[in-house]
Design an enzyme around this catalytic site. Structure first.
Site, short mmCIF file in Angstrom:
data_model
loop_
_atom_site.label_atom_id
_atom_site.label_comp_id
_atom_site.label_asym_id
_atom_site.label_seq_id
_atom_site.Cartn_x
_atom_site.Cartn_y
_atom_site.Cartn_z
N CYS A 14 -24.29 -37.39 -24.51
CA CYS A 14 -24.34 -36.01 -24.99
C CYS A 14 -22.73 -35.59 -24.70
CB CYS A 14 -25.30 -35.39 -24.40
SG CYS A 14 -26.82 -36.09 -24.41
N ARG A 39 -19.87 -37.71 -29.57
CA ARG A 39 -20.51 -38.13 -28.41
C ARG A 39 -21.98 -38.22 -28.73
NH1 ARG A 39 -17.63 -38.08 -23.67
NH2 ARG A 39 -19.43 -38.10 -22.48
N TRP A 87 -27.40 -36.66 -28.13
CA TRP A 87 -27.61 -38.12 -28.82
C TRP A 87 -28.98 -38.61 -27.95
CZ3 TRP A 87 -29.19 -43.18 -28.06
CH2 TRP A 87 -28.80 -44.00 -29.27
N ASN A 111 -26.82 -33.49 -19.21
CA ASN A 111 -26.39 -34.95 -19.64
C ASN A 111 -26.73 -35.77 -18.73
OD1 ASN A 111 -24.99 -37.05 -21.07
ND2 ASN A 111 -23.09 -36.62 -20.39
N GLY A 112 -27.58 -36.92 -19.06
CA GLY A 112 -27.99 -37.85 -17.91
C GLY A 112 -29.40 -37.95 -18.08
N GLU A 494 -14.66 -59.65 -33.25
CA GLU A 494 -14.35 -58.02 -33.47
C GLU A 494 -14.42 -57.46 -34.77
OE1 GLU A 494 -14.23 -55.58 -31.76
OE2 GLU A 494 -12.66 -54.05 -32.53
N LYS A 498 -17.05 -54.62 -36.34
CA LYS A 498 -16.51 -53.54 -37.11
C LYS A 498 -17.30 -53.20 -38.23
CE LYS A 498 -14.79 -51.66 -34.56
NZ LYS A 498 -14.44 -51.93 -33.39
N GLU A 501 -21.21 -52.51 -37.34
CA GLU A 501 -21.28 -51.02 -36.98
C GLU A 501 -21.07 -49.92 -37.93
OE1 GLU A 501 -19.14 -50.06 -33.30
OE2 GLU A 501 -17.42 -51.07 -34.11
N HIS A 517 -21.78 -77.30 -35.75
CA HIS A 517 -22.92 -77.67 -34.97
C HIS A 517 -23.95 -76.78 -35.36
CE1 HIS A 517 -20.19 -80.29 -32.70
NE2 HIS A 517 -19.22 -79.15 -32.72
N LYS A 619 -20.00 -42.60 -28.76
CA LYS A 619 -18.79 -42.99 -28.30
C LYS A 619 -19.05 -43.61 -27.04
CE LYS A 619 -14.58 -43.81 -29.02
NZ LYS A 619 -14.11 -44.89 -29.84
C1 F6R Z 1 -17.33 -50.83 -30.90
C2 F6R Z 1 -17.04 -50.10 -29.60
C3 F6R Z 1 -17.80 -50.24 -28.63
C4 F6R Z 1 -17.11 -50.33 -27.31
C5 F6R Z 1 -17.88 -50.31 -25.99
C6 F6R Z 1 -17.28 -50.04 -24.80
O1 F6R Z 1 -16.61 -50.26 -31.93
O2 F6R Z 1 -16.43 -49.08 -29.79
O3 F6R Z 1 -18.30 -51.66 -28.59
O4 F6R Z 1 -16.00 -50.87 -27.27
O5 F6R Z 1 -19.02 -49.63 -25.82
O6 F6R Z 1 -16.70 -48.71 -24.72
P1 F6R Z 1 -15.56 -48.41 -23.45
O7 F6R Z 1 -14.31 -49.19 -24.00
O8 F6R Z 1 -15.39 -46.91 -23.69
O9 F6R Z 1 -16.07 -48.83 -22.31
#
Ligand code: F6R
Length: 624
Positions: A14, A39, A87, A111-112, A494, A498, A501, A517, A619
């Site tokens: 949040c 967030r 969130w 938050n928490g 990666e 992308k 998500e 395999h 995020k």
């Molecule tokens: C994917 C993404 C997440 C973050 C992961 C770690 O696009 O952004 O997989 O990489 O949640 O987040 P941080 O780097 O903030 O620890």
């Protein structure tokens, strides 16, 4: 009725804002919430202390809904206010479960997770408190209210309350009868103070107040902060004066705006040349030696290290996978890479000779933080690679290498990833230098190539048209695979992440050699497959990948081949060919990922998704 845990068991992300000054608090809180919407975007709310009463509005959905509700039913003028964007996890994100939570003269945002909310709620209900939500957070509002009703000031009341709470929390409170004070408490959940000219801010992230001030104070663990019209006072949960650290934010409002791009993510992809250049800046001394100022671990200690363990989540984990290849090659120190949420549960073998490297853009990821705490309990040294000044992860590590990517607001990490790669390369080279594993000119050669990267990335961005066309062609595909080998394998992972998500398309990354395999059974007529081809001419790696492409092509796959310019053999096997600049093998991920980021962003846009705020995501993930 089920209990809704404030911001989740798995995710807690949040955004919180508080303002005390002489301007309209509502405007400042709402604009701050908008900057924190990344967030969490399930609901939002504000509370003001005006004319001896708490006035509040809260609404399910994005902040626009809250703004609409306030237009329909305006709030009074006030110079003190708090706000929240949420969130949710368990339970519906309803108006009632939104924050703030109000108990008579007190309003709080939280938050928490308050883990012992159930017995506290039972106790409060038995004493006559009337709950209006299903959240754990509301217990904090009632506890505070009962403390101030008993005669305590808001600061003392906060101390009494936190002594009863178990779990993780940032709590921010206002009292209708004390409109010159905001009090907050923080344990395992982010909170920073902004110091303006006669006005003060509280927020989960500096982005919330960056348009008003760039002067901030980072708060430590288990601290209570009191904002009054005269200043900021920070104490421990026991009331003792607390150590704080002031810092100046080195980016400005422009960096937190879209500046004409449709999405923050697209803007952040295009910022990569700058972000990479900034992360490289100032790393050499007058003798041409690599210096990592922030590394507070002595060269002697670094020479004693006999194992490196990299710990991270998601995209940062993939940066760690790339780092393993570079670090082992340059330093010959064995290097493991582990997903942070798995790390401490398998009782990892670490000791004072182990160097743990954590990678985190936000610096608040709970899984990574818990891994650090576990590593430090085993007396391992911890270096954090982080993009957020003053965040919990760098604060709890022995040393930090900051990436200078500027704020990353799009939920999907892009410039976070490439700058993490740069920081990993720098760390690998620094270790090689300190341990005498490479000559100065060898290190300088890699640094020289790294310095060329911003222009190479720029070149790819300037030539994005074929990627956008490809996105148009593939936007309806139900499934897309990504192959890579060596450092191309994490790039494939990666690229797939992308796409999953953002576009909600099934996507998977595989090591190219592993396909035969098992996963090759997935290959069918026209299945799109991206393949990252290593640079040619240096070893057999590239030839093997070319054979792997031939294998899938023979089974009908549609191949999108990323290979260096002039690789005609790779081009022969490609339905689509994406030219990469000529880069040495270990550094290739820095350029190879860029077309995959652009592709995912564009497919998601064409499919009509919210690219900056993908469904079910947020995020920074500050609860395990
Ligand atoms: C994917 C993404 C997440 C973050 C992961 C770690 O696009 O952004 O997989 O990489 O949640 O987040 P941080 O780097 O903030 O620890």
């Amino acid at each position: 009725m089920g209990i809704d845990v404030a911001c989740g068991t798995f995710f807690d992300v949040c955004g919180i804002v508080g303002y005390l000054g002489d301007r309209e608090a509502l405007d400042i809180v709402i604009s701050g919430l908008k900057r924190l919407e990344y967030r969490g975007y399930d609901s939002a709310g504000v509370a003001l202390a005006a004319d001896g009463a708490i006035e509040w509005r809260k609404k399910q959905g994005k902040i626009a809904n809250l703004v609409g509700a306030i237009e329909d039913d305006p709030l009074p003028s006030a110079t003190i206010g708090i706000g929240h964007t949420r969130w949710a996890t368990h339970g519906a994100p309803t108006d009632a479960n939104s924050h703030p939570h109000v108990a008579r003269r007190i309003a709080i945002v939280h938050n928490g997770i308050i883990e012992n909310h159930a017995p506290l709620r039972a106790e409060l209900e038995a004493a006559g408190a009337e709950f209006t939500s299903e959240t754990d957070s509301e217990v904090a509002a009632h506890l505070l209210e009962s403390a101030v009703a008993g005669g305590a000031g808001l600061v003392d009341a906060m101390r009494q309350v936190v002594s009863r709470l178990e779990g993780a929390f940032t709590l921010v409170a206002i009292d209708a009868q004390d409109p010159d004070r905001i009090v907050a408490a923080r344990r395992n959940s982010p909170l920073v103070v902004g110091v303006g000219d006669g006005e003060y801010f509280l927020a989960s992230d500096v982005a919330a107040f960056i348009e008003h001030t760039r002067d901030a104070i980072e708060l430590g663990q288990d601290q209570v902060v009191e904002l009054t019209r005269d200043g900021v006072n920070v104490t421990t949960f026991d009331g003792a004066p607390a150590q704080t650290k002031a810092f100046h934010v080195d980016w400005d409002l422009q960096a937190a705006q879209k500046q004409g791009y449709d999405w923050f993510m697209r803007k952040e992809i295009f910022e990569q040349p700058h972000a990479v250049a900034d992360t490289l800046l100032g790393r050499l001394n007058d003798n041409g030696e690599l210096v990592l100022d922030e590394i507070r671990i002595s060269p002697e200690e670094l020479r004693r290290i006999n194992k490196i363990v990299i710990v991270a989540c998601g995209t940062a984990f993939y940066a760690g996978l790339v780092a393993k290849y570079a670090i082992e090659h340059w330093t010959r120190i064995p290097c493991e890479v582990e997903i942070a949420s798995e790390f401490r549960y398998r009782d990892p073998i670490i000791d004072p000779m182990t160097l743990v490297v954590t990678i985190s853009q936000s610096g608040e990821t709970a899984d990574t933080l818990m891994a650090i705490r576990h590593a430090r309990e085993q007396h391992a040294k911890v270096i954090a690679i982080c993009n957020t000044n003053g965040a919990t992860i760098p604060r709890e590590s022995d040393a930090v290498i900051y990436t200078h990517a500027g704020p990353e607001i799009g939920v999907a990490s892009t410039k976070g990833f490439t700058t993490q790669l740069v920081a990993c390369y720098l760390l690998g080279l620094y270790l090689a230098q300190v341990r005498g594993m490479k000559y100065g000119d060898e290190i300088a050669a890699v640094l020289g190539e790294l310095e060329r990267m911003p222009q190479e990335i720029q070149h790819l961005l300037d030539n994005q048209a074929p990627i956008l066309e490809l996105a148009e062609e593939l936007k309806e595909e139900p499934s897309i695979l990504f192959l890579g080998r060596h450092v191309g394998y994490p790039v494939a992972l990666e690229g797939a992440l992308k796409l999953k998500e953002l576009a909600y398309i099934h996507a998977e990354g595989f090591p190219a050699g592993e396909l035969k395999h098992g996963p090759i059974a997935l290959v069918s007529q026209d299945l799109p497959m991206f393949v990252v081809v290593p640079p040619g001419g240096r070893d057999q790696l590239r030839d093997k990948v070319i054979s792997n492409i031939a294998e899938v092509k023979a089974r009908g796959a549609r191949t999108i081949v990323l290979a260096e310019a002039g690789d005609e053999e790779a081009r022969k096997h490609a339905d689509h060919f994406i030219e990469l600049p000529r880069i040495s093998t270990l550094l290739q991920p820095l350029v190879a990922i860029v077309p995959l980021q652009l592709f995912a962003c564009e497919v998601a846009t064409l499919r009509g998704h919210d690219v900056d705020q993908p469904r079910n995501l947020a995020k920074s993930v500050t609860v395990e």
